[in-house]
Motif scaffolding. Structure first.
Motif, PDB file in Angstrom:
ATOM      1  N   ALA A   1      -8.713  14.120  -8.093  1.00  0.00           N
ATOM      2  CA  ALA A   1      -7.436  13.494  -8.423  1.00  0.00           C
ATOM      3  C   ALA A   1      -6.842  12.844  -7.180  1.00  0.00           C
ATOM      4  CB  ALA A   1      -6.474  14.530  -8.980  1.00  0.00           C
ATOM      5  N   PRO A   2      -6.399  11.590  -7.268  1.00  0.00           N
ATOM      6  CA  PRO A   2      -5.811  10.917  -6.111  1.00  0.00           C
ATOM      7  C   PRO A   2      -4.524  11.603  -5.651  1.00  0.00           C
ATOM      8  CG  PRO A   2      -6.395   9.339  -7.832  1.00  0.00           C
ATOM      9  CD  PRO A   2      -6.495  10.706  -8.434  1.00  0.00           C
ATOM     10  N   PRO A   3      -4.200  11.486  -4.367  1.00  0.00           N
ATOM     11  CA  PRO A   3      -2.964  12.093  -3.843  1.00  0.00           C
ATOM     12  C   PRO A   3      -1.740  11.243  -4.178  1.00  0.00           C
ATOM     13  CG  PRO A   3      -4.146  11.001  -2.067  1.00  0.00           C
ATOM     14  CD  PRO A   3      -5.020  10.893  -3.289  1.00  0.00           C
TER      15      PRO A   3
ATOM     16  N   ASP B   1      -1.211   6.638   4.422  1.00  0.00           N
ATOM     17  CA  ASP B   1      -2.379   7.123   5.161  1.00  0.00           C
ATOM     18  C   ASP B   1      -3.289   7.960   4.267  1.00  0.00           C
ATOM     19  OD1 ASP B   1      -1.511   5.876   7.448  1.00  0.00           O
ATOM     20  OD2 ASP B   1      -0.639   7.685   8.340  1.00  0.00           O
ATOM     21  N   LYS B   2      -2.687   8.827   3.452  1.00  0.00           N
ATOM     22  CA  LYS B   2      -3.503   9.705   2.614  1.00  0.00           C
ATOM     23  C   LYS B   2      -4.221   8.934   1.510  1.00  0.00           C
ATOM     24  CE  LYS B   2      -1.059  14.055   3.401  1.00  0.00           C
ATOM     25  NZ  LYS B   2      -0.300  15.176   2.792  1.00  0.00           N
ATOM     26  N   ILE B   3      -3.558   7.940   0.915  1.00  0.00           N
ATOM     27  CA  ILE B   3      -4.205   7.220  -0.182  1.00  0.00           C
ATOM     28  C   ILE B   3      -5.304   6.307   0.346  1.00  0.00           C
ATOM     29  CG2 ILE B   3      -2.739   5.139  -0.346  1.00  0.00           C
ATOM     30  CD1 ILE B   3      -3.920   7.355  -3.282  1.00  0.00           C
TER      31      ILE B   3
ATOM     32  N   LYS C   1     -11.256   5.502   0.558  1.00  0.00           N
ATOM     33  CA  LYS C   1     -12.505   5.269   1.286  1.00  0.00           C
ATOM     34  C   LYS C   1     -13.588   6.253   0.870  1.00  0.00           C
ATOM     35  CE  LYS C   1     -10.437   3.240   5.454  1.00  0.00           C
ATOM     36  NZ  LYS C   1     -10.164   3.435   6.907  1.00  0.00           N
ATOM     37  N   GLY C   2     -13.187   7.438   0.427  1.00  0.00           N
ATOM     38  CA  GLY C   2     -14.162   8.456   0.068  1.00  0.00           C
ATOM     39  C   GLY C   2     -14.598   8.442  -1.384  1.00  0.00           C
ATOM     40  N   VAL C   3     -13.993   7.586  -2.217  1.00  0.00           N
ATOM     41  CA  VAL C   3     -14.366   7.517  -3.637  1.00  0.00           C
ATOM     42  C   VAL C   3     -15.712   6.819  -3.777  1.00  0.00           C
ATOM     43  CG1 VAL C   3     -13.772   6.561  -5.888  1.00  0.00           C
ATOM     44  CG2 VAL C   3     -11.992   7.570  -4.454  1.00  0.00           C
ATOM     45  N   LYS C   4     -16.665   7.486  -4.387  1.00  0.00           N
ATOM     46  CA  LYS C   4     -17.999   6.927  -4.568  1.00  0.00           C
ATOM     47  C   LYS C   4     -17.995   5.932  -5.724  1.00  0.00           C
ATOM     48  CE  LYS C   4     -22.860   8.337  -4.905  1.00  0.00           C
ATOM     49  NZ  LYS C   4     -23.796   9.484  -5.059  1.00  0.00           N
TER      50      LYS C   4
ATOM     51  N   SER D   1       0.790  -1.237   0.000  1.00  0.00           N
ATOM     52  CA  SER D   1       0.000   0.000   0.000  1.00  0.00           C
ATOM     53  C   SER D   1       0.817   1.279   0.000  1.00  0.00           C
ATOM     54  CB  SER D   1      -0.954  -0.003   1.201  1.00  0.00           C
ATOM     55  OG  SER D   1      -1.843  -1.088   1.140  1.00  0.00           O
ATOM     56  N   GLU D   2       2.056   1.245   0.491  1.00  0.00           N
ATOM     57  CA  GLU D   2       2.863   2.458   0.448  1.00  0.00           C
ATOM     58  C   GLU D   2       3.351   2.768  -0.968  1.00  0.00           C
ATOM     59  OE1 GLU D   2       5.912  -0.697   1.926  1.00  0.00           O
ATOM     60  OE2 GLU D   2       3.737  -0.364   1.906  1.00  0.00           O
ATOM     61  N   HIS D   3       3.229   1.786  -1.870  1.00  0.00           N
ATOM     62  CA  HIS D   3       3.684   1.972  -3.250  1.00  0.00           C
ATOM     63  C   HIS D   3       2.538   2.101  -4.249  1.00  0.00           C
ATOM     64  CE1 HIS D   3       7.872   1.313  -2.204  1.00  0.00           C
ATOM     65  NE2 HIS D   3       7.475   0.309  -1.449  1.00  0.00           N
TER      66      HIS D   3
END
Length: 373
Positions: free
Chosen positions: A282-284, A357-359, A364-367, A258-260
């Motif tokens: 746009a994803p972080p 953490d940010k991704i 989780k918030g993507v509909k 997940s970090e990559h």
């Protein structure tokens, strides 16, 4: 209740024998039927959920060795098409280079320093990520020895090389970058298949697809358990749990920790083939990071020519406010329209996030795809 309904839907889809509108060629395995290569390496060792990860890893190792030989890369020279896919849930995010390597005596990899994304992931026989290196100064080399692995002495590697666009010129430039990947092995002992029963393995793999909605990707892939990790490996020690690890192994071998990269499964509100839509910011991801949406038929293979979109130049059109709207079967005039078939699924892939953490929070918030309002 909605989550249970979605779960019931995907379970039914996984077990369905529905014929797809676009049949695939004979080079691909039929659902639930091991290939001739797999059966040639089949043995008497039963496969259960408890040893599935080792059995599925074994399959990928002997298949890749059959294709590329030992201690050398096989480079995919074009982005994925419906005709060139070989395994479930492939994508056309990058050009791929794969190989099986013997680590005995030491195995060295190095990447060039580039201004575009290129990574190399090293995976052991228990589907643990031993190292991830990038084409960046100070992060572009690694030496692998058997003591770094959770199992065995061989590793499966996948290098991902981004191209600027899906044009002949950009693809040719990407091929040159693939050829700049360097490797040096000291031992030439071939990988030997472990004798798992391939019919058992395929049955277990299909049964695990029902767990897709329960998977926590942060607990499914990580560094070898019980091993010290040094900075050059560029991977985190994390609690990898069997349930999530074997689910991720069945869903798509070779996923990045997940970090990559991070992966969000897209299950539409209506999967009949009716028009569905989703809008997201746009994803972080970092400067060289990128993202894509890839869709699949009920059997997890690609069945349409326009099955994916990427943030690569010329593919994904942004909205005026910088967000993105992707449509599924909403007509040729719809922005960013992807063609899908009944019982389709998709994956939003996000590479080189600014932080884990940010991704995770973003995903989780993507509909999910839904019917137009």
């Amino acid at each position: 209740m909605k989550r249970l309904t979605l779960l019931a839907t995907i379970v039914a889809t996984c077990l369905s024998s529905q014929t797809l509108a676009h049949d695939l060629g004979d080079h691909l395995p039929k659902k639930g039927e091991p290939t001739a290569v797999q059966m040639a390496h089949s043995g008497n060792t039963p496969v259960t959920k408890d040893n599935f990860i080792a059995a599925e890893s074994d399959k990928y190792f002997f298949e890749q060795q059959e294709k590329s030989g030992l201690n050398q890369f096989t480079h995919d020279r074009i982005l994925l098409t419906m005709e060139t896919q070989t395994v479930v849930r492939q994508n056309r995010d990058t050009l791929y280079s794969k190989g099986i390597w013997d680590t005995r005596g030491g195995l060295e990899f190095s990447l060039p320093v580039l201004d575009t994304y290129q990574s190399l992931q090293v995976i052991d026989e228990n589907h643990r990520t031993v190292a991830v290196i990038y084409a960046e100064q100070g992060k572009n080399s690694i030496r692998i020895t058997p003591d770094m692995l959770s199992s065995g002495q061989h590793v499966w590697t996948v290098a991902r090389t981004q191209v600027d666009a899906n044009t002949p010129e950009a693809i040719a430039a990407g091929n040159k970058k693939q050829d700049m990947i360097q490797a040096k092995a000291q031992s030439t002992q071939p990988y030997k298949a472990k004798g798992f029963n391939q019919n058992d393995r395929e049955d277990v793999r299909l049964s695990l697809e029902a767990d897709v909605l329960k998977l926590d990707f942060t607990k499914g892939m990580g560094a070898p358990e019980g091993k010290a990790v040094h900075p050059a490996q560029n991977v985190k020690l994390r609690d990898v749990e069997l349930f999530h690890a074997r689910g991720m192994t069945s869903m798509g071998f070779g996923g990045l920790p997940s970090e990559h990269a991070f992966y969000k499964v897209l299950l539409a509100e209506d999967r009949s083939g009716a028009c569905q839509t989703m809008t997201f910011s746009a994803p972080p991801v970092g400067k060289k990071g990128f993202f894509s949406i890839t869709t699949y038929g009920a059997d997890a293979y690609v069945h349409t020519d326009k099955y994916a979109l990427s943030s690569r130049e010329g593919e994904l059109e942004a909205n005026p406010n910088g967000s993105y709207t992707v449509n599924f079967n909403c007509g040729e005039d719809a922005i960013n329209n992807i063609k899908v078939e009944p019982n389709w699924t998709g994956i939003l892939r996000m590479y080189q996030p600014v932080s884990e953490d940010k991704i995770v929070s973003y995903a989780k918030g993507v509909k999910l795809p839904h019917s137009p309002q």
